[in-house]
Design a protein around this motif. Structure first.
Motif, short mmCIF file in Angstrom:
data_model
loop_
_atom_site.label_atom_id
_atom_site.label_comp_id
_atom_site.label_asym_id
_atom_site.label_seq_id
_atom_site.Cartn_x
_atom_site.Cartn_y
_atom_site.Cartn_z
N ALA A 144 0.83 -1.21 0.00
CA ALA A 144 0.00 0.00 0.00
C ALA A 144 0.86 1.26 0.00
O ALA A 144 0.56 2.23 -0.70
N SER A 149 0.91 4.20 -2.82
CA SER A 149 0.71 5.61 -2.49
C SER A 149 1.81 6.49 -3.07
O SER A 149 1.57 7.65 -3.43
N LEU A 184 -4.40 4.43 -5.43
CA LEU A 184 -4.73 4.45 -4.01
C LEU A 184 -6.06 5.18 -3.78
O LEU A 184 -6.91 4.72 -3.01
N GLU A 190 -9.72 3.45 -2.25
CA GLU A 190 -10.46 3.94 -1.10
C GLU A 190 -11.63 4.84 -1.49
O GLU A 190 -12.30 5.39 -0.60
N HIS A 227 -11.44 7.74 -2.58
CA HIS A 227 -11.05 8.99 -1.90
C HIS A 227 -11.07 10.11 -2.96
O HIS A 227 -10.14 10.24 -3.76
N PHE A 263 -9.83 6.10 6.64
CA PHE A 263 -9.82 4.81 5.95
C PHE A 263 -11.27 4.36 5.82
O PHE A 263 -12.01 4.33 6.80
N LYS A 304 -16.12 4.99 8.24
CA LYS A 304 -14.89 5.75 8.10
C LYS A 304 -14.11 5.77 9.42
O LYS A 304 -14.66 6.13 10.46
N LEU A 353 -6.17 6.25 6.88
CA LEU A 353 -5.60 6.15 5.53
C LEU A 353 -4.29 6.92 5.44
O LEU A 353 -3.32 6.44 4.84
N SER A 354 -4.25 8.10 6.03
CA SER A 354 -3.01 8.89 6.03
C SER A 354 -1.87 8.13 6.71
O SER A 354 -0.73 8.11 6.23
N ALA A 362 -0.82 5.01 4.55
CA ALA A 362 -0.15 5.37 3.30
C ALA A 362 1.21 6.02 3.53
O ALA A 362 2.16 5.77 2.78
N VAL A 395 -3.33 13.12 1.69
CA VAL A 395 -3.56 12.06 0.71
C VAL A 395 -4.30 12.66 -0.48
O VAL A 395 -5.36 13.28 -0.31
N HIS A 455 -12.56 -0.21 -5.99
CA HIS A 455 -12.96 -0.09 -4.58
C HIS A 455 -13.55 -1.39 -4.05
O HIS A 455 -13.14 -1.87 -2.98
#
Length: 444
Positions: free
Chosen positions: A238, A242, A249, A253, A255, A264, A282, A287-288, A291, A299, A317
């Motif tokens: 992952a 990223s 990425l 997600e 995102h 995430f 969530k 996620l930050s 990654a 992100v 996804h």
């Protein structure tokens, strides 16, 4: 069905079929060799029977994998000639080395299959180990070629020309280790759980319990190696994505908007029009951290990229969520098994544990197929990331849909034959290797 969709569908089908046999070839010989080692150490005929039974399964699946792998290599040239024309000289080295590993594997497998009571016992066991090592090398080398498509390097791209080619640098691109490690772990997880689940099912059916119990313990031990390492290999993969493919990425997600401390997302249904993920759970800032190792790291969202360069967000996804779900289940089952193995050995024969492995039998391969969907679909619209689009690489030859229909028929036929052969082999086990039978005589 237009030719472009037919070409992509044929490649996807071929990959989905072949990846199963690649994983079996990377792991199953190690199970076989370990059972053989146990026989040499203990002189227990049951372990010899397990090694022989597994070696026949390896032979069946090796032959099928050789066929599907050959078909796949031809498809690269037939379906994507523009890609091979330009990329062949750059990433051809891992394919040529994979061919060498394949021949070594075939020779060693022949020695192992026909070497019982003919070869020196240590050399015979070593041949089985070589089958596993060469199979593992084959898988890693092919993944290195795929990693190059995600992280192209080893050349200069000037005015549409590929110059200053360095095949070694291309093979050891930035993505090769994260992909190869994650693929190896996934192979151990998928194959281990499939084999352990099969033997657990036969134990519950009370068929040759001693034989299948010993086989189950070996297979489950290999399965938990993959199950425990999967989160670590996934984290490495992952972080690589990223860095090298931020748009992938973001699609994984769903995102949409760039933000610091990105959450995430678990589950949910992405809506590209409203740029929302409905019904999702969530987890703030995770996620930050996953990654970039920083809960407040920024992100990039899909909106930072031209919409024409977005992969199919929903497909990527959902595939990612499927991989995460089944991978997490196998990880939890692996932890439970390890605890029982070291502290509560009497639970190893409990029906609830065996049933858990039976239920988990297909989970590894479901996660594996989902993971490859993320890898390949998430790279779209590129066949060489940032360099060549998939649509520009497809063959101009018409009628590809008929090739797709034909290959689909071939793969369905092969699947039926494999199921028949493996089922027959499983049914032969009690007849050939049943030490619980008072009339049993070890097969020479």
């Amino acid at each position: 069905m237009d030719d472009f969709i037919a070409a992509r569908s044929q490649m996807a089908l071929s990959m989905a079929f072949h990846i199963v046999f690649s994983c079996v070839g990377m792991v199953m010989p190690f199970l076989m060799s370990f059972a053989h080692y146990k026989y040499l150490k203990t002189k227990d005929e049951t372990y010899k029977g397990i090694a022989k039974a597994w070696s026949k399964g390896v032979a069946i699946l090796f032959a099928t994998g050789a066929v599907s792998g050959t078909m796949l290599s031809f498809e690269l040239g037939l379906l994507w000639p523009e890609f091979m024309k330009n990329a062949g000289a750059i990433f051809g080295m891992p394919f040529s080395l994979e061919g060498t590993a394949f021949f070594i594997e075939a020779i060693a497998l022949g020695f192992f299959l026909y070497g019982w009571d003919r070869l020196n016992s240590k050399f015979h066991w070593f041949c089985g180990l070589i089958v596993g090592l060469s199979g593992l090398a084959s898988g890693i080398l092919v993944v290195a070629a795929n990693a190059w498509m995600n992280s192209p390097t080893g050349f200069d791209f000037v005015d549409g020309k590929y110059l200053n080619i360095d095949p070694v640098k291309a093979m050891f691109n930035e993505a090769w280790f994260p992909e190869a490690f994650h693929m190896t772990v996934a192979a151990f997880c998928a194959t281990g759980f499939a084999v352990a689940g099969t033997h657990a099912f036969l134990i519950l059916k009370k068929k040759n319990v001693t034989f299948h119990t010993k086989a189950f313990k070996i297979a489950a031990s290999f399965a938990v190696i993959g199950g425990v390492l999967a989160p670590f290999s996934g984290d490495i993969a992952a972080k690589s994505v990223s860095k090298l493919q931020p748009v992938k990425l973001a699609a994984m997600e769903s995102h949409f908007k760039t933000e610091k401390g990105a959450p995430f997302i678990l589950g949910g249904i992405p809506d590209e029009k409203t740029e929302q993920v409905k019904y999702a759970i969530k987890i703030p800032k995770l996620l930050s951290f996953l990654a970039y190792g920083d809960f407040n790291a920024e992100v990039k969202g899909l909106n930072d990229f031209d919409r024409s360069l977005w992969p199919p967000v929903a497909v990527v996804h959902f595939a990612f969520q499927i991989m995460i779900f089944f991978g997490s289940v196998m990880m939890l089952l692996s932890v439970v098994f390890l605890y029982i193995f070291f502290f509560k050995k009497k639970f190893l024969v409990k029906k609830w544990l065996l049933r858990s492995f039976v239920i988990a039998l297909p989970f590894g391969y479901i996660a594996l197929e989902a993971g490859w969907t993320v890898t390949e679909v998430g790279r779209q619209p590129w066949i060489i990331y940032g360099i060549m689009k998939t649509a520009d690489a497809v063959t101009p030859m018409p009628g590809i849909q008929y090739s797709f229909y034909f290959f689909t028929l071939v793969f369905v036929s092969l699947s039926i034959i494999i199921i028949f052969l493996l089922t027959r082999q499983i049914k032969m086990v009690p007849f050939l290797y049943d030490p619980e039978d008072p009339n049993y005589q070890p097969k020479k």
